[in-house]
Write a protein that holds these residues in place. Structure first.
Motif, PDB file in Angstrom:
ATOM      1  N   TRP A  49    -109.160 -28.369 -28.263  1.00 15.45           N
ATOM      2  CA  TRP A  49    -109.441 -26.944 -28.090  1.00 15.45           C
ATOM      3  C   TRP A  49    -109.183 -26.193 -29.396  1.00 15.45           C
ATOM      4  O   TRP A  49    -109.962 -25.320 -29.792  1.00 15.45           O
ATOM      5  CB  TRP A  49    -108.567 -26.370 -26.983  1.00 15.45           C
ATOM      6  N   LEU A  50    -108.080 -26.534 -30.073  1.00 13.02           N
ATOM      7  CA  LEU A  50    -107.769 -25.913 -31.357  1.00 13.02           C
ATOM      8  C   LEU A  50    -108.831 -26.272 -32.393  1.00 13.02           C
ATOM      9  O   LEU A  50    -109.252 -25.431 -33.187  1.00 13.02           O
ATOM     10  CB  LEU A  50    -106.386 -26.357 -31.835  1.00 13.02           C
ATOM     11  N   ALA A  51    -109.283 -27.528 -32.388  1.00 10.50           N
ATOM     12  CA  ALA A  51    -110.317 -27.965 -33.329  1.00 10.50           C
ATOM     13  C   ALA A  51    -111.610 -27.195 -33.111  1.00 10.50           C
ATOM     14  O   ALA A  51    -112.254 -26.751 -34.071  1.00 10.50           O
ATOM     15  CB  ALA A  51    -110.551 -29.470 -33.168  1.00 10.50           C
ATOM     16  N   GLN A  52    -112.002 -26.997 -31.855  1.00  9.15           N
ATOM     17  CA  GLN A  52    -113.223 -26.250 -31.558  1.00  9.15           C
ATOM     18  C   GLN A  52    -113.097 -24.790 -31.978  1.00  9.15           C
ATOM     19  O   GLN A  52    -114.045 -24.208 -32.523  1.00  9.15           O
ATOM     20  CB  GLN A  52    -113.535 -26.351 -30.064  1.00  9.15           C
TER      21      GLN A  52
ATOM     22  N   GLN B 238    -105.646 -35.125 -32.307  1.00 10.50           N
ATOM     23  CA  GLN B 238    -104.809 -35.811 -31.333  1.00 10.50           C
ATOM     24  C   GLN B 238    -103.639 -34.913 -30.950  1.00 10.50           C
ATOM     25  O   GLN B 238    -103.193 -34.081 -31.739  1.00 10.50           O
ATOM     26  CB  GLN B 238    -104.277 -37.132 -31.898  1.00 10.50           C
ATOM     27  N   GLY B 239    -103.125 -35.095 -29.722  1.00  8.36           N
ATOM     28  CA  GLY B 239    -101.983 -34.320 -29.275  1.00  8.36           C
ATOM     29  C   GLY B 239    -102.426 -33.077 -28.516  1.00  8.36           C
ATOM     30  O   GLY B 239    -103.489 -33.045 -27.886  1.00  8.36           O
ATOM     31  N   SER B 240    -101.615 -32.032 -28.600  1.00  3.93           N
ATOM     32  CA  SER B 240    -101.894 -30.771 -27.920  1.00  3.93           C
ATOM     33  C   SER B 240    -101.986 -29.653 -28.948  1.00  3.93           C
ATOM     34  O   SER B 240    -101.736 -29.866 -30.135  1.00  3.93           O
ATOM     35  CB  SER B 240    -100.788 -30.458 -26.912  1.00  3.93           C
ATOM     36  N   ILE B 241    -102.306 -28.445 -28.469  1.00  2.00           N
ATOM     37  CA  ILE B 241    -102.346 -27.328 -29.411  1.00  2.00           C
ATOM     38  C   ILE B 241    -100.955 -26.999 -29.933  1.00  2.00           C
ATOM     39  O   ILE B 241    -100.806 -26.383 -30.989  1.00  2.00           O
ATOM     40  CB  ILE B 241    -102.975 -26.070 -28.776  1.00  2.00           C
TER      41      ILE B 241
ATOM     42  N   LEU C  95     -96.472 -25.790 -33.106  1.00  2.00           N
ATOM     43  CA  LEU C  95     -96.423 -24.386 -32.731  1.00  2.00           C
ATOM     44  C   LEU C  95     -95.261 -24.154 -31.781  1.00  2.00           C
ATOM     45  O   LEU C  95     -95.037 -24.933 -30.853  1.00  2.00           O
ATOM     46  CB  LEU C  95     -97.724 -23.946 -32.047  1.00  2.00           C
ATOM     47  N   ASN C  96     -94.523 -23.067 -32.020  1.00  3.65           N
ATOM     48  CA  ASN C  96     -93.409 -22.696 -31.150  1.00  3.65           C
ATOM     49  C   ASN C  96     -93.514 -21.214 -30.817  1.00  3.65           C
ATOM     50  O   ASN C  96     -93.691 -20.377 -31.723  1.00  3.65           O
ATOM     51  CB  ASN C  96     -92.058 -22.968 -31.830  1.00  3.65           C
TER      52      ASN C  96
END
Length: 258
Positions: free
Chosen positions: A20-23, A39-42, A71-72
């Motif tokens: 989603w971040l890549a898009q 790979q992984g999550s946002i 990200l935090n």
């Protein structure tokens, strides 16, 4: 039912895929900056950074290795949450870049702070962006240094504090047999009480190709004027490059943007 629904939403947010971040990055940059093989999550992931010329372009250049992020979301007692971002490129950073983003939706304002940072990037990566970089095909090292960098803005305008210094070291191009042509510095100095807009300055630190100029942001657009010349003993080797990078006027090439 409400608890199940809230739990599903929280689970979705926690495990939101990195694709989603890549898009989002591809859409925001009109395809010129892409995050492939994400790979992984946002919230924590990695991918392959690729620069392209945009839609329909055949130019593309990938950064060696992978780029990772974390990200935090930090909660505050008397203010809206802020987003802390750590970005690490294995090829080009000795330490992660630290970024903090906060916003005040009620006031329509936002603020971006970047901790003091230094990184080094291969100049040939720019060739992936298409024209004019694919013609110049630069080679060398780009050393990026930020100092007390802060960006603030709203829907109408943005302001900058601090500075960004980019040193292009030992640069060369396929348009000239001279290697290297020189080392150059681009300094972006943020606004001050006496000067509301950032100023960009281009200077030559060493070399046979001499570049200099100055620019300023007007209505969120950069207006830059400068010139390029060659030392007399290397004028012939740099003539073709001078014809390409600007409007030729005698021994000078006039540089203009905006």
């Amino acid at each position: 039912m409400a608890g199940v629904g809230i739990g599903c939403i929280i689970a979705l947010l926690i495990h939101w895929p990195a694709q989603w971040l890549a898009q989002s990055l591809t859409q925001a940059t009109q395809g010129q900056v892409q995050l492939q093989e994400a790979q992984g999550s946002i919230w924590q992931g990695s991918g392959k950074l690729v620069l392209t010329g945009g839609a329909g372009s055949r130019d593309a250049m990938a950064l060696p290795g992978r780029i990772a992020w974390q990200l935090n979301l930090r909660m505050h007692a008397w203010a809206l949450p802020s987003l802390n971002v750590q970005v690490q490129a294995s090829c080009c950073m000795t330490q992660a870049a630290l970024i903090q983003l906060s916003a005040q939706p009620s006031q329509g304002t936002w603020q971006l702070q970047i901790a003091d940072h230094q990184s080094q990037w291969p100049a040939h990566l720019l060739s992936g962006l298409g024209a004019p970089w694919n013609t110049l095909q630069p080679e060398g090292q780009l050393v990026l240094v930020t100092h007390q960098l802060q960006l603030q803005g709203n829907a109408q305008s943005a302001a900058m504090k601090g500075s960004v210094r980019l040193t292009a070291a030992d640069m060369s191009s396929k348009l000239s047999t001279l290697r290297p042509m020189g080392t150059y510095q681009i300094l972006i100095d943020g606004g001050t009480p006496a000067r509301a807009t950032p100023v960009l300055t281009l200077t030559t630190l060493s070399g046979s190709l001499l570049l200099n100029g100055q620019g300023q942001w007007q209505n969120d657009r950069l207006q830059f004027r400068g010139e390029a010349t060659a030392v007399p003993e290397h004028a012939a080797a740099l003539s073709n490059l001078l014809n390409i990078i600007g409007r030729r006027q005698g021994a000078r090439s006039l540089l203009s943007l905006g």
